[in-house]
Every structure is written in structure tokens, then in C-alpha cells.
Design an enzyme around this catalytic site. Sequence first.
Site, PDB file in Angstrom:
ATOM      1  N   GLY A  47      38.513 -17.570  51.544  1.00 41.11           N
ATOM      2  CA  GLY A  47      38.753 -16.138  51.588  1.00 41.11           C
ATOM      3  C   GLY A  47      39.887 -15.785  50.651  1.00 41.11           C
ATOM      4  O   GLY A  47      40.723 -16.634  50.318  1.00 41.11           O
ATOM      5  N   GLN A  52      46.773 -10.807  47.525  1.00 44.20           N
ATOM      6  CA  GLN A  52      47.014 -12.143  46.981  1.00 44.20           C
ATOM      7  C   GLN A  52      46.841 -12.203  45.461  1.00 44.20           C
ATOM      8  O   GLN A  52      47.196 -13.199  44.842  1.00 44.20           O
ATOM      9  CB  GLN A  52      46.093 -13.165  47.636  1.00 44.20           C
ATOM     10  CG  GLN A  52      46.385 -13.375  49.113  1.00 44.20           C
ATOM     11  CD  GLN A  52      45.433 -14.374  49.716  1.00 44.20           C
ATOM     12  OE1 GLN A  52      44.370 -14.014  50.193  1.00 44.20           O
ATOM     13  NE2 GLN A  52      45.813 -15.643  49.657  1.00 44.20           N
ATOM     14  N   CYS A  90      46.471 -21.388  53.163  1.00 42.70           N
ATOM     15  CA  CYS A  90      46.402 -20.133  52.419  1.00 42.70           C
ATOM     16  C   CYS A  90      46.669 -20.403  50.942  1.00 42.70           C
ATOM     17  O   CYS A  90      47.592 -21.158  50.610  1.00 42.70           O
ATOM     18  CB  CYS A  90      47.450 -19.167  52.982  1.00 42.70           C
ATOM     19  SG  CYS A  90      47.457 -17.549  52.188  1.00 42.70           S
ATOM     20  N   LEU A  91      45.874 -19.787  50.086  1.00 45.06           N
ATOM     21  CA  LEU A  91      46.070 -19.958  48.647  1.00 45.06           C
ATOM     22  C   LEU A  91      47.427 -19.438  48.189  1.00 45.06           C
ATOM     23  O   LEU A  91      47.957 -19.899  47.184  1.00 45.06           O
ATOM     24  CB  LEU A  91      44.945 -19.257  47.871  1.00 45.06           C
ATOM     25  CG  LEU A  91      43.541 -19.838  48.051  1.00 45.06           C
ATOM     26  CD1 LEU A  91      42.505 -18.969  47.344  1.00 45.06           C
ATOM     27  CD2 LEU A  91      43.476 -21.278  47.562  1.00 45.06           C
ATOM     28  N   HIS A 132      42.095 -13.767  59.235  1.00 47.87           N
ATOM     29  CA  HIS A 132      43.159 -14.207  58.324  1.00 47.87           C
ATOM     30  C   HIS A 132      43.295 -13.218  57.157  1.00 47.87           C
ATOM     31  O   HIS A 132      44.407 -12.799  56.819  1.00 47.87           O
ATOM     32  CB  HIS A 132      42.818 -15.619  57.819  1.00 47.87           C
ATOM     33  CG  HIS A 132      43.785 -16.189  56.830  1.00 47.87           C
ATOM     34  ND1 HIS A 132      44.620 -17.230  57.137  1.00 47.87           N
ATOM     35  CD2 HIS A 132      44.028 -15.883  55.525  1.00 47.87           C
ATOM     36  CE1 HIS A 132      45.352 -17.540  56.068  1.00 47.87           C
ATOM     37  NE2 HIS A 132      44.998 -16.733  55.076  1.00 47.87           N
ATOM     38  N   GLU A 133      42.159 -12.835  56.564  1.00 51.08           N
ATOM     39  CA  GLU A 133      42.198 -11.932  55.403  1.00 51.08           C
ATOM     40  C   GLU A 133      42.625 -10.517  55.800  1.00 51.08           C
ATOM     41  O   GLU A 133      43.370  -9.864  55.069  1.00 51.08           O
ATOM     42  CB  GLU A 133      40.858 -11.919  54.667  1.00 51.08           C
ATOM     43  CG  GLU A 133      40.419 -13.273  54.121  1.00 51.08           C
ATOM     44  CD  GLU A 133      41.478 -14.031  53.322  1.00 51.08           C
ATOM     45  OE1 GLU A 133      42.300 -13.390  52.635  1.00 51.08           O
ATOM     46  OE2 GLU A 133      41.487 -15.272  53.386  1.00 51.08           O
ATOM     47  N   HIS A 136      46.247 -10.378  55.955  1.00 55.40           N
ATOM     48  CA  HIS A 136      46.836 -10.176  54.620  1.00 55.40           C
ATOM     49  C   HIS A 136      46.905  -8.694  54.269  1.00 55.40           C
ATOM     50  O   HIS A 136      47.892  -8.237  53.696  1.00 55.40           O
ATOM     51  CB  HIS A 136      46.003 -10.883  53.541  1.00 55.40           C
ATOM     52  CG  HIS A 136      46.392 -12.290  53.284  1.00 55.40           C
ATOM     53  ND1 HIS A 136      47.633 -12.660  52.812  1.00 55.40           N
ATOM     54  CD2 HIS A 136      45.689 -13.438  53.427  1.00 55.40           C
ATOM     55  CE1 HIS A 136      47.677 -13.969  52.674  1.00 55.40           C
ATOM     56  NE2 HIS A 136      46.510 -14.473  53.047  1.00 55.40           N
TER      57      HIS A 136
END
Length: 159
Positions: A47, A52, A90-91, A132-133, A136
Site C-alpha cells: 500500500g 508518502q 512502512c515504506l 494502515h493507509e 497515513h
Amino acid sequence: MLNIILNPNKILRNKSKNVDIKNMGSKKIKELCLDMEKIMLEKDGVGLAAPQVGKNIRLCVINTKNGVLKMINPIIIKRSWAKEWGEEGCLSIPNVFGKVKRHKKITCRFYDENKKIIKLSADNLVARVIQHEIDHLNGVLFIDSAKDIIKTEQTENDG
């Protein structure tokens, strides 16, 4: 090409604004979705949210077994009572992992890149990734509620 914004950049802590409905089907939004999809897949992510990549708008992409889901202005409209712990990374926080408690099942509503309203019920990993997204988009990172946080060694292939 877009770059992944890394913690502790303040952009990751801002609450994102809704995408205006008149801009949803625009070439700019469609290109952003494609660019986000490309970088997510290149980085082996499941995701990626617009903050991000430096855009504080309510847009995210999710990699599912049925292809990449592009979610504009997503909201969770139903959550299961049941929750479960699961490992997340997480990226934007490379090489860090922790266990996060999330709802097992959710139903969300969002627009796709063609302005179509979609209602989706998800469970297991897809439900976890969507939560999760959406976090963000609200300026929340998984490390805010994670337990058993571990940091792995960086490899030569990492950034």
C-alpha cells in the site's frame, strides 16, 4: 519519478485534504495514481498513501490479489468488533516493523480514478492495509500504536 517521504518528515503528520470531485477524473490524478502504483510495486509495498510521496490529499493505492486498488477520499463506514494483532512495516519507515492491533473486517467507501463510488468489504491483510493507509491520510503512523518494534539491518538494496 516520485520519491518516498521518510519519517520524521512533517508531511507524514499532516491530515490530508479531500480530493475535489471535479478533479477526480483528471489526467493529473490518474497520473499520480499510476506513479504511486509503480513506486509501490517497485519497492515491494502492499500500500502507498499520497502523503508518502509528498501530496497531502486523500488518495492511496493498495496491492490486492485482484490488482491495484486506487482509493480516492476513502472512509471506513463499518468495522468488526473483532480485532487482531499483526506485523506491519512502512515504506516511509524503512527496516522497522511492529505489531499493530487492527479490526479484522472493515467496509469502506471511496471513489476510483474515474469518479465511480465503490463500496468494499475487506478482511485479513487487505483490511489491515486499508486501515494502515487511511491512518497515513490522517497523519498517523503505525509506530504510534505498534508494540514489539524491531529495527532490521539495512541491506545494500535499501535506498
